[in-house]
Design an enzyme around this catalytic site. Structure first.
Site, short mmCIF file in Angstrom:
data_model
loop_
_atom_site.label_atom_id
_atom_site.label_comp_id
_atom_site.label_asym_id
_atom_site.label_seq_id
_atom_site.Cartn_x
_atom_site.Cartn_y
_atom_site.Cartn_z
N SER A 14 73.31 12.85 -28.78
CA SER A 14 71.89 12.56 -28.98
C SER A 14 71.29 13.58 -29.96
O SER A 14 71.90 14.63 -30.22
CB SER A 14 71.20 12.69 -27.61
OG SER A 14 69.80 12.65 -27.71
N ILE A 16 69.80 16.35 -32.23
CA ILE A 16 70.26 17.25 -33.30
C ILE A 16 71.79 17.24 -33.41
O ILE A 16 72.34 17.19 -34.51
CB ILE A 16 69.74 18.69 -33.04
CG1 ILE A 16 68.20 18.71 -33.11
CG2 ILE A 16 70.33 19.68 -34.04
CD1 ILE A 16 67.54 20.04 -32.68
N SER A 143 65.99 28.22 -30.52
CA SER A 143 64.71 27.53 -30.65
C SER A 143 63.66 28.52 -31.13
O SER A 143 63.83 29.74 -30.98
CB SER A 143 64.29 26.98 -29.29
OG SER A 143 62.99 26.43 -29.34
N TYR A 156 62.53 27.94 -20.18
CA TYR A 156 63.16 27.55 -21.46
C TYR A 156 63.06 28.71 -22.46
O TYR A 156 64.04 29.04 -23.12
CB TYR A 156 62.46 26.31 -22.00
CG TYR A 156 63.06 25.72 -23.24
CD1 TYR A 156 64.35 25.18 -23.24
CD2 TYR A 156 62.34 25.65 -24.44
CE1 TYR A 156 64.90 24.61 -24.38
CE2 TYR A 156 62.88 25.09 -25.59
CZ TYR A 156 64.15 24.58 -25.56
OH TYR A 156 64.69 24.00 -26.69
N LYS A 160 66.20 30.64 -24.07
CA LYS A 160 66.46 30.65 -25.53
C LYS A 160 66.38 32.08 -26.09
O LYS A 160 67.12 32.41 -27.02
CB LYS A 160 65.49 29.70 -26.24
CG LYS A 160 65.73 28.22 -25.90
CD LYS A 160 67.12 27.74 -26.34
CE LYS A 160 67.31 26.25 -26.12
NZ LYS A 160 68.63 25.75 -26.58
N1 LIG Z 1 64.03 18.76 -30.28
C1 LIG Z 1 63.41 19.91 -30.38
O1 LIG Z 1 62.20 19.95 -30.65
C2 LIG Z 1 64.17 21.20 -30.19
C3 LIG Z 1 63.56 22.38 -30.60
C4 LIG Z 1 64.23 23.59 -30.44
C5 LIG Z 1 65.49 23.61 -29.89
N2 LIG Z 1 66.08 22.44 -29.50
C6 LIG Z 1 67.42 22.53 -28.92
O2 LIG Z 1 68.27 21.63 -29.60
C7 LIG Z 1 69.38 21.31 -28.76
C8 LIG Z 1 69.60 19.81 -28.82
O3 LIG Z 1 68.49 19.16 -28.24
P1 LIG Z 1 67.86 17.81 -28.83
O4 LIG Z 1 66.53 18.13 -29.31
O5 LIG Z 1 68.84 17.15 -29.70
O6 LIG Z 1 67.64 17.02 -27.44
P2 LIG Z 1 68.39 15.77 -26.78
O7 LIG Z 1 68.26 14.59 -27.68
O8 LIG Z 1 67.84 15.68 -25.40
O9 LIG Z 1 69.91 16.22 -26.75
C9 LIG Z 1 70.39 17.12 -25.80
C10 LIG Z 1 71.90 17.05 -25.78
O10 LIG Z 1 72.40 17.99 -24.81
C11 LIG Z 1 73.37 17.34 -23.99
N3 LIG Z 1 73.43 17.95 -22.68
C12 LIG Z 1 72.42 18.15 -21.80
N4 LIG Z 1 72.90 18.71 -20.68
C13 LIG Z 1 74.24 18.87 -20.85
C14 LIG Z 1 75.28 19.38 -20.05
N5 LIG Z 1 75.07 19.84 -18.81
N6 LIG Z 1 76.54 19.40 -20.57
C15 LIG Z 1 76.78 18.94 -21.82
N7 LIG Z 1 75.84 18.43 -22.61
C16 LIG Z 1 74.57 18.40 -22.13
C17 LIG Z 1 72.90 15.87 -23.94
O11 LIG Z 1 73.99 14.99 -23.70
P3 LIG Z 1 74.38 14.30 -22.31
O12 LIG Z 1 73.11 13.86 -21.64
O13 LIG Z 1 75.25 13.18 -22.76
O14 LIG Z 1 75.13 15.34 -21.55
C18 LIG Z 1 72.41 15.68 -25.37
O15 LIG Z 1 73.49 15.33 -26.21
C19 LIG Z 1 69.02 21.85 -27.38
O16 LIG Z 1 69.72 23.06 -27.16
C20 LIG Z 1 67.53 22.11 -27.48
O17 LIG Z 1 67.11 23.12 -26.60
C21 LIG Z 1 65.45 21.25 -29.65
#
Ligand SMILES: NC(=O)c1ccc[n+]([C@@H]2O[C@H](COP(=O)([O-])OP(=O)(O)OC[C@H]3O[C@@H](n4cnc5c(N)ncnc54)[C@H](OP(=O)(O)O)[C@@H]3O)[C@@H](O)[C@H]2O)c1
Length: 265
Positions: A14, A16, A143, A156, A160
């Site tokens: 999903s 990033i 983040s 969170y 981070k």
């Molecule tokens: N979007 C933003 O605004 C933002 C900003 C700063 C940082 N981030 C960071 O970017 C990273 C990716 O997040 P995203 O924004 O792409 O959100 P997302 O679409 O919710 O993706 C999160 C991913 O993490 C995986 N995941 C969650 N729990 C897990 C576990 N226990 N074991 C293995 N995989 C797990 C999910 O896959 P499954 O459900 O298939 O396990 C999914 O692929 C995260 O570390 C997030 O904190 C995001």
């Protein structure tokens, strides 16, 4: 840069992780895609193949980053795939949407298990492989929340900040071993992050919140990350909103930033 490399991405089902996987697929790199949901990883694999990757250069490798017992076996499968792991992109993560006063300790523990200890455990298992190779690249999606504090994010932000500290320290330790470390500090990016975020009782927030829906497009975010990798950046800031300016304000005028975040969110 990635044509002859093997890149292992967690959180690849999903957001990033998915978008970065597709960019690497376009360069012809071998990919190991991990997260908990195998069917979603297969979907991402199809997108990578559509983007130009050979199907046999992509391994779908389900992994729950907090399943510490399964992890050594999963790492062994990852290493066997091409015989090398050039980059580990620690990107899996969950966020939070709750005030401290409403957040159960169990919820804090879950945030730390997934966002901190899971990443450290996997990194510790892959590190000896990279040391043996004499080269490697560790990357982590931290983040903006790893640089400053914001409302509804006590757990969170703490997690981070921990990741920033861990990987900054690791960088200092392994630089002389040919291992490069990149920390990534995204601002608001349009993904499912808020949908999957935890409320105080540990249940899912279930909504795309305003900041995320106004955030940067995830493909654009992945391209900035790729550009940063190519440029050899140790830290990659990516985002387009006020939160990116907040990074600079925090560094130069911390008191001003503290006041700003009191009135936000
Ligand atoms: N979007 C933003 O605004 C933002 C900003 C700063 C940082 N981030 C960071 O970017 C990273 C990716 O997040 P995203 O924004 O792409 O959100 P997302 O679409 O919710 O993706 C999160 C991913 O993490 C995986 N995941 C969650 N729990 C897990 C576990 N226990 N074991 C293995 N995989 C797990 C999910 O896959 P499954 O459900 O298939 O396990 C999914 O692929 C995260 O570390 C997030 O904190 C995001």
């Amino acid at each position: 840069m990635f044509a002859d490399k093997t890149v292992w991405i967690t959180g690849a089902s999903s957001g990033i992780g998915e978008a970065v996987a597709i960019e690497i697929a376009k360069e012809g790199g071998a990919l190991i895609l991990s997260s908990r949901r195998e069917a979603e990883l297969e979907r991402v694999k199809s997108l990578c193949v559509a983007a130009g990757a050979a199907a046999d250069k992509i391994l779908v490798l389900p992994l729950d980053v907090i399943d510490y017992d399964a992890m050594p076996g999963v790492v062994a499968r990852a290493q066997k795939f091409t015989g090398q792991i050039d980059m580990l992109f620690n990107n899996a993560g969950i966020s939070q949407r709750s005030l401290c006063v409403d957040t159960e300790m169990e919820t804090y523990r879950r945030l730390f298990e997934v966002d901190v200890f899971g990443q450290i455990a996997l990194t510790k298992l892959v590190l000896p492989i990279m040391l043996e190779q004499g080269r490697g690249h560790m990357a982590v999606t931290a983040s903006v929340a790893g640089k400053l504090g914001a409302r509804h994010r006590t757990g969170y932000c703490a997690a981070k900040h921990a990741m920033m500290g861990f990987f900054d320290a690791l960088r200092a330790e392994v630089a002389r071993d040919g291992i490069f470390v990149t920390t990534i500090t995204p601002g608001f990016i349009r993904t499912n992050i808020s949908v999957n975020a935890l409320k105080g009782d540990g249940s899912e927030f279930g909504k795309v919140d305003k900041n995320i829906s106004a955030g940067m497009d995830v493909t654009e975010c992945a391209r900035v990350i790729m550009k940063g990798f190519r440029a050899g950046k140790r830290e990659i800031a990516v985002g387009k909103g006020m939160e990116m300016k907040a990074l600079l304000i925090k560094r130069l005028f911390p008191n001003r930033l503290f006041k700003m975040v009191e009135t936000m969110g």
